[in-house]
Scaffold this active site. Structure first.
Site, PDB file in Angstrom:
ATOM      1  N   GLY A   1      49.688 133.950   6.181  1.00  0.00           N
ATOM      2  CA  GLY A   1      49.781 133.115   7.379  1.00  0.00           C
ATOM      3  C   GLY A   1      48.628 133.519   8.293  1.00  0.00           C
ATOM      4  O   GLY A   1      48.448 134.716   8.582  1.00  0.00           O
ATOM      5  N   ALA A   2      47.847 132.537   8.737  1.00  0.00           N
ATOM      6  CA  ALA A   2      46.603 132.847   9.451  1.00  0.00           C
ATOM      7  C   ALA A   2      46.791 133.794  10.645  1.00  0.00           C
ATOM      8  O   ALA A   2      46.054 134.783  10.780  1.00  0.00           O
ATOM      9  CB  ALA A   2      45.927 131.543   9.882  1.00  0.00           C
TER      10      ALA A   2
ATOM     11  N   ASN B   1      44.862 123.439   5.571  1.00  0.00           N
ATOM     12  CA  ASN B   1      46.179 124.076   5.545  1.00  0.00           C
ATOM     13  C   ASN B   1      46.637 124.160   4.091  1.00  0.00           C
ATOM     14  O   ASN B   1      45.956 123.692   3.168  1.00  0.00           O
ATOM     15  CB  ASN B   1      47.186 123.306   6.404  1.00  0.00           C
ATOM     16  CG  ASN B   1      48.489 124.073   6.560  1.00  0.00           C
ATOM     17  OD1 ASN B   1      48.467 125.239   6.972  1.00  0.00           O
ATOM     18  ND2 ASN B   1      49.616 123.472   6.247  1.00  0.00           N
TER      19      ASN B   1
ATOM     20  N   ASP C   1      45.003 126.718   8.872  1.00  0.00           N
ATOM     21  CA  ASP C   1      44.249 127.958   8.661  1.00  0.00           C
ATOM     22  C   ASP C   1      42.853 127.890   9.249  1.00  0.00           C
ATOM     23  O   ASP C   1      42.264 128.922   9.567  1.00  0.00           O
ATOM     24  CB  ASP C   1      44.174 128.269   7.161  1.00  0.00           C
ATOM     25  CG  ASP C   1      45.529 128.727   6.669  1.00  0.00           C
ATOM     26  OD1 ASP C   1      46.407 127.864   6.464  1.00  0.00           O
ATOM     27  OD2 ASP C   1      45.745 129.947   6.567  1.00  0.00           O
TER      28      ASP C   1
ATOM     29  N   ARG D   1      40.602 137.272   2.716  1.00  0.00           N
ATOM     30  CA  ARG D   1      40.987 135.868   2.454  1.00  0.00           C
ATOM     31  C   ARG D   1      40.038 134.978   3.249  1.00  0.00           C
ATOM     32  O   ARG D   1      39.961 135.088   4.473  1.00  0.00           O
ATOM     33  CB  ARG D   1      42.454 135.620   2.832  1.00  0.00           C
ATOM     34  CG  ARG D   1      43.413 136.312   1.859  1.00  0.00           C
ATOM     35  CD  ARG D   1      44.808 135.773   1.937  1.00  0.00           C
ATOM     36  NE  ARG D   1      44.950 134.454   1.363  1.00  0.00           N
ATOM     37  CZ  ARG D   1      46.026 133.689   1.576  1.00  0.00           C
ATOM     38  NH1 ARG D   1      47.017 134.113   2.342  1.00  0.00           N
ATOM     39  NH2 ARG D   1      46.119 132.503   1.018  1.00  0.00           N
TER      40      ARG D   1
ATOM     41  N   GLN E   1      56.019 129.524  -0.590  1.00  0.00           N
ATOM     42  CA  GLN E   1      56.285 130.009   0.772  1.00  0.00           C
ATOM     43  C   GLN E   1      57.426 129.228   1.420  1.00  0.00           C
ATOM     44  O   GLN E   1      58.152 129.765   2.257  1.00  0.00           O
ATOM     45  CB  GLN E   1      55.025 129.877   1.643  1.00  0.00           C
ATOM     46  CG  GLN E   1      53.895 130.819   1.292  1.00  0.00           C
ATOM     47  CD  GLN E   1      52.891 130.179   0.359  1.00  0.00           C
ATOM     48  OE1 GLN E   1      53.246 129.319  -0.464  1.00  0.00           O
ATOM     49  NE2 GLN E   1      51.645 130.575   0.441  1.00  0.00           N
TER      50      GLN E   1
END
Ligand code: MRU
Length: 328
Positions: free
Chosen positions: A52-53, A236, A226, A85, A185
Site C-alpha cells: 500500500g503506497a 492503481n 499508487d 517497489r 489483497q
C-alpha cells in the site's frame, strides 16, 4: 462504528526496531516481524510484508531512521528503499522531506510522517463524505479493489477511509470488495479489515464486477492510487482500469482517493508512470499452491493506469479535486 475507533494497525516503532504486521500471512495468522536494519525494511517492502503506497512510505521513513541507527550510508539506504517497489511514489515524497534533516532528527520525523498520514487520511475521508452521500442516495453499493484501509496506510485508510468516514457520518452503504487477483489483497486484507471493523462487506471475484454493476446495486466505485500524473491519469492495482471502464458504461461515479503525496508532478501523463511487473509465480500459484502449468508464460503487471477521462473526482486531504489540479 465511531470515527474515533482505533482500526487495525500494521506498522509500529518499538525502541530501536520497526515492527511490521506480516501482510503475507493475513488473515490466517497475525505475525509481527521485528526489523533492525534498512536492508530488512527494503526486503519487507519488496516481498510485500508491508504494502500500500502510504504504508510503504511510512516503513521507508523508519527504514531511513534505522540506517542512521546502524551507521549506514543515508544516500545508499534512501536509494535502496526507493528501488524496492517502483510504482508507488509516496515513499519518494517522504524521503525528499526527510533528506534535509540532521541524523538525530530522523526518527522523530519518521514518527511525525506516520502520524501525518493518519491525519491526512481522516481529512481525505471527511472530504469524501458528501460525494459518497450523493452517489449512494439510491444505490448503497460501493465497489472497491485491493486494500486501501488501515493495513495499507498509517491508519484509517484512503478509499476505505472514505468508506469509514461516510459510515461514521451515518451514510448507509455496503462495500463490495473485489478479491484482487493475483495477490488477493481484497480477499485477504479488505475482507478481514471490514469484518474486524464492522464495515458491511461482500466479497466477489474480479470477474463478477460487471454482473454486479448490471444489477444496479452499485452507487459508487472508490479506489486508491499508487501514483497520479499531472493530467489526472491514476496508476492503481491491476484491475482498476477495467472497473473504471465498466463504471463508465453503467453510469457509476468513479472516485480516486489520493493523498497529495501520490501526485507526481514530474509525470505529465500515465505513460510516464513506471509499472512494476512481479514474479509469474504469483499468477501460476495461489498462496504457494500451483494452479497452472509451472512452465506457462505469465504477464504480471502489478498496476494499471486509469485515464483521467474515466475518473469522476480525486479526493485528497485538501478537498475534492477535479481537473485541472491546483498548482502545487
Ligand atoms: O501492490 P499493493 O498491495 O502495494 O497495491 C496497493 C494499491 O494498489 C493501493 O490501492 C494503493 O497503494 C493505495 S493504498 C491506500
Amino acid at each position: 462504528m465511531s470515527d474515533d475507533k482505533q482500526p487495525l494497525q500494521a506498522i509500529r516503532w518499538d525502541e530501536d526496531a520497526l515492527l511490521l504486521l506480516d501482510q503475507r500471512a493475513l488473515p490466517m495468522s497475525s505475525v509481527w516481524l521485528r526489523l533492525g536494519s534498512w536492508v530488512e525494511v527494503a526486503w519487507a517492502i519488496r516481498v510485500m510484508v508491508v504494502r500500500g503506497a502510504p504504508a510503504i512510505a511510512i516503513a521507508g521513513a523508519y527504514g531511513l531512521a534505522l540506517a542512521v541507527q546502524e551507521g549506514a550510508d543515508r544516500a545508499v539506504a534512501s536509494a535502496g528503499l526507493l528501488a524496492a517497489r517502483p510504482t508507488a511514489v509516496n515513499l519518494r515524497a517522504v524521503l525528499e522531506r526527510l533528506a534535509g534533516l540532521d541524523d538525530e532528527a530522523l526518527l522523530t520525523a519518521a514518527c511525525a510522517e506516520h502520524a501525518l498520514d493518519v491525519a491526512n487520511n481522516r481529512a481525505l475521508g471527511q472530504a469524501g463524505v458528501a460525494l459518497l452521500q450523493d452517489a449512494l442516495a439510491s444505490r448503497k453499493g460501493v465497489l472497491t479493489i485491493c486494500n486501501t484501509g488501515s493495513l495499507a496506510t498509517g491508519g484509517h485508510g484512503t478509499a476505505l477511509g472514505m468508506v469509514r468516514s461516510a459510515l461514521a457520518a451515518g451514510v448507509a452503504l455496503h462495500v463490495f470488495a473485489l478479491e484482487t487477483r493475483p495477490y488477493l489483497q481484497g480477499a485477504r486484507l479488505t475482507a478481514h479489515e471490514c469484518l474486524e471493523d464492522g464495515i458491511p462487506c461482500t466479497l466477489i471475484t474480479d470477474g463478477m464486477a460487471g454482473a454486479l454493476l448490471a444489477t444496479g446495486q452499485i452507487g459508487a466505485c472508490v479506489i486508491g492510487c499508487d501514483r497520479v500524473a499531472q493530467n489526472g491519469d491514476a496508476a492503481n492495482k491491476i484491475g482498476s482500469l477495467g472497473l473504471a471502464v465498466l463504471c463508465r458504461h453503467y453510469g457509476v461515479p468513479f472516485f480516486v482517493a489520493m493523498p497529495t503525496d501520490t501526485l507526481d508532478r514530474d509525470c505529465a501523463d500515465g505513460d510516464a508512470i513506471p509499472i512494476e511487473e512481479r514474479d509469474g509465480d504469483e499468477v501460476r500459484q495461489v498462496q504457494g499452491t500451483p494452479i497452472a502449468p509451472a512452465q506457462v508464460p505469465v504477464w504480471n503487471p502489478a498496476f494499471d493506469v486509469t485515464p483521467a477521462a474515466l475518473i469522476t473526482a480525486w479526493v485528497t486531504e485538501q478537498g475534492v479535486w477535479r481537473l485541472p489540479f491546483p498548482n502545487g
